[in-house]
Design a protein around this motif. Structure first.
Motif, mmCIF file in Angstrom:
data_model
loop_
_atom_site.group_PDB
_atom_site.id
_atom_site.type_symbol
_atom_site.label_atom_id
_atom_site.label_comp_id
_atom_site.label_asym_id
_atom_site.label_seq_id
_atom_site.Cartn_x
_atom_site.Cartn_y
_atom_site.Cartn_z
ATOM 1 N N VAL A 1 -11.469 21.617 84.184
ATOM 2 C CA VAL A 1 -11.489 21.223 85.593
ATOM 3 C C VAL A 1 -11.069 19.761 85.697
ATOM 4 C CG1 VAL A 1 -12.930 20.877 87.632
ATOM 5 C CG2 VAL A 1 -13.283 22.894 86.175
ATOM 6 N N GLN A 2 -10.182 19.483 86.633
ATOM 7 C CA GLN A 2 -9.778 18.098 86.906
ATOM 8 C C GLN A 2 -10.106 17.787 88.363
ATOM 9 O OE1 GLN A 2 -7.147 20.305 85.618
ATOM 10 N NE2 GLN A 2 -8.144 19.874 83.666
ATOM 11 N N LEU A 3 -10.616 16.590 88.590
ATOM 12 C CA LEU A 3 -10.948 16.125 89.936
ATOM 13 C C LEU A 3 -10.143 14.885 90.241
ATOM 14 C CD1 LEU A 3 -14.854 16.459 89.800
ATOM 15 C CD2 LEU A 3 -13.208 18.122 90.660
ATOM 16 N N GLN A 4 -9.457 14.888 91.357
ATOM 17 C CA GLN A 4 -8.611 13.765 91.761
ATOM 18 C C GLN A 4 -9.102 13.242 93.100
ATOM 19 O OE1 GLN A 4 -5.921 12.424 89.992
ATOM 20 N NE2 GLN A 4 -5.879 10.829 91.558
ATOM 21 N N ALA A 5 -9.695 12.062 93.083
ATOM 22 C CA ALA A 5 -10.239 11.470 94.306
ATOM 23 C C ALA A 5 -9.211 10.585 94.989
ATOM 24 C CB ALA A 5 -11.490 10.667 93.978
ATOM 25 N N SER A 6 -9.294 10.532 96.303
ATOM 26 C CA SER A 6 -8.391 9.687 97.082
ATOM 27 C C SER A 6 -9.041 9.355 98.419
ATOM 28 C CB SER A 6 -7.060 10.413 97.320
ATOM 29 O OG SER A 6 -7.278 11.605 98.061
ATOM 30 N N GLY A 7 -8.403 8.454 99.163
ATOM 31 C CA GLY A 7 -8.854 8.153 100.514
ATOM 32 C C GLY A 7 -9.566 6.834 100.694
ATOM 33 N N GLY A 8 -9.828 6.128 99.606
ATOM 34 C CA GLY A 8 -10.491 4.845 99.739
ATOM 35 C C GLY A 8 -9.570 3.803 100.343
ATOM 36 N N LEU A 19 -12.889 10.509 102.456
ATOM 37 C CA LEU A 19 -12.532 10.635 101.050
ATOM 38 C C LEU A 19 -12.266 12.103 100.733
ATOM 39 C CD1 LEU A 19 -15.198 8.313 99.389
ATOM 40 C CD2 LEU A 19 -13.004 7.712 100.415
ATOM 41 N N ALA A 20 -11.335 12.325 99.830
ATOM 42 C CA ALA A 20 -11.012 13.680 99.390
ATOM 43 C C ALA A 20 -11.053 13.749 97.871
ATOM 44 C CB ALA A 20 -9.631 14.082 99.897
ATOM 45 N N CYS A 21 -11.425 14.893 97.372
ATOM 46 C CA CYS A 21 -11.477 15.112 95.925
ATOM 47 C C CYS A 21 -10.901 16.503 95.653
ATOM 48 C CB CYS A 21 -12.916 15.012 95.429
ATOM 49 S SG CYS A 21 -13.125 15.356 93.668
ATOM 50 N N TRP A 105 -16.145 14.587 86.454
ATOM 51 C CA TRP A 105 -16.081 13.427 87.341
ATOM 52 C C TRP A 105 -14.646 13.129 87.732
ATOM 53 C CZ3 TRP A 105 -20.314 10.884 89.213
ATOM 54 C CH2 TRP A 105 -21.548 11.130 88.579
ATOM 55 N N GLY A 106 -14.466 12.708 88.994
ATOM 56 C CA GLY A 106 -13.187 12.167 89.411
ATOM 57 C C GLY A 106 -13.078 10.728 88.953
ATOM 58 N N GLN A 107 -11.923 10.136 89.180
ATOM 59 C CA GLN A 107 -11.646 8.808 88.652
ATOM 60 C C GLN A 107 -12.192 7.680 89.506
ATOM 61 O OE1 GLN A 107 -9.692 10.356 90.636
ATOM 62 N NE2 GLN A 107 -8.308 8.979 91.698
ATOM 63 N N GLY A 108 -12.684 7.967 90.687
ATOM 64 C CA GLY A 108 -13.231 6.918 91.544
ATOM 65 C C GLY A 108 -12.200 6.390 92.523
ATOM 66 N N THR A 109 -12.667 6.098 93.714
ATOM 67 C CA THR A 109 -11.813 5.495 94.738
ATOM 68 C C THR A 109 -12.610 4.388 95.416
ATOM 69 O OG1 THR A 109 -10.395 5.970 96.656
ATOM 70 C CG2 THR A 109 -12.438 7.231 96.490
ATOM 71 N N LEU A 110 -11.977 3.231 95.581
ATOM 72 C CA LEU A 110 -12.673 2.050 96.070
ATOM 73 C C LEU A 110 -12.702 2.021 97.592
ATOM 74 C CD1 LEU A 110 -13.989 -0.745 95.603
ATOM 75 C CD2 LEU A 110 -11.669 -1.702 95.547
ATOM 76 N N VAL A 111 -13.892 1.842 98.130
ATOM 77 C CA VAL A 111 -14.086 1.650 99.565
ATOM 78 C C VAL A 111 -14.613 0.238 99.776
ATOM 79 C CG1 VAL A 111 -15.411 2.357 101.589
ATOM 80 C CG2 VAL A 111 -14.518 4.093 100.002
ATOM 81 N N THR A 112 -13.905 -0.526 100.593
ATOM 82 C CA THR A 112 -14.316 -1.895 100.909
ATOM 83 C C THR A 112 -14.510 -2.006 102.404
ATOM 84 O OG1 THR A 112 -13.038 -2.759 99.046
ATOM 85 C CG2 THR A 112 -13.746 -4.335 100.708
ATOM 86 N N VAL A 113 -15.715 -2.377 102.802
ATOM 87 C CA VAL A 113 -16.028 -2.526 104.223
ATOM 88 C C VAL A 113 -16.204 -4.012 104.487
ATOM 89 C CG1 VAL A 113 -17.535 -1.862 106.116
ATOM 90 C CG2 VAL A 113 -17.198 -0.300 104.169
#
Length: 115
Positions: A1-8, A19-21, A105-113
């Motif tokens: 299984v591969q998880l690809q995170a995005s949207g940060g 965010l999407a995974c 685990w997905g690779q992580g996506t950075l969210v900065t507020v």
């Protein structure tokens, strides 16, 4: 299984992000999924999770602001985040588990507020 995170990305306080995974590979035996986050200098913490079936769990600070969802056709896990606060700044990770207990685990996506 591969998880690809995005949207940060960078968003102002009060703003929203989704965010999407995307899951690929042997996804048919996945039965639990979650989003975690890790802020600078802090431990990784659970943000939202599917705990079985359609049951969900949210970390207290995000209740009413974040929504976890799963699109079975797209095999994609989402985290809709609204009313974002500076303290939501973190790297967000998606997580999935199989019935056997194997975890991914997905690779992580950075969210900065920040303003």
């Amino acid at each position: 299984v591969q998880l690809q995170a995005s949207g940060g990305g960078l968003v102002q306080p009060g703003g929203s992000l989704r965010l999407a995974c995307a899951a690929s590979g042997s996804t048919s035996t996945l039965n639990l999924a979650a989003w975690y986050r890790q802020a600078p200098g802090k431990q990784r913490e659970l943000v939202a999770a599917f705990t079985g079936g359609d049951n969900t769990l949210y970390e207290e600070a995000v209740k009413g602001r974040f929504t976890i969802s799963w699109d079975s056709e797209k095999k994609t896990l989402y985290l809709q985040m609204t009313s974002l606060r500076p303290e939501d700044t973190a790297v967000y990770y998606c997580n999935a588990k199989k019935i056997t207990g194997q975890e991914y685990w997905g690779q992580g996506t950075l969210v900065t507020v920040s303003s």
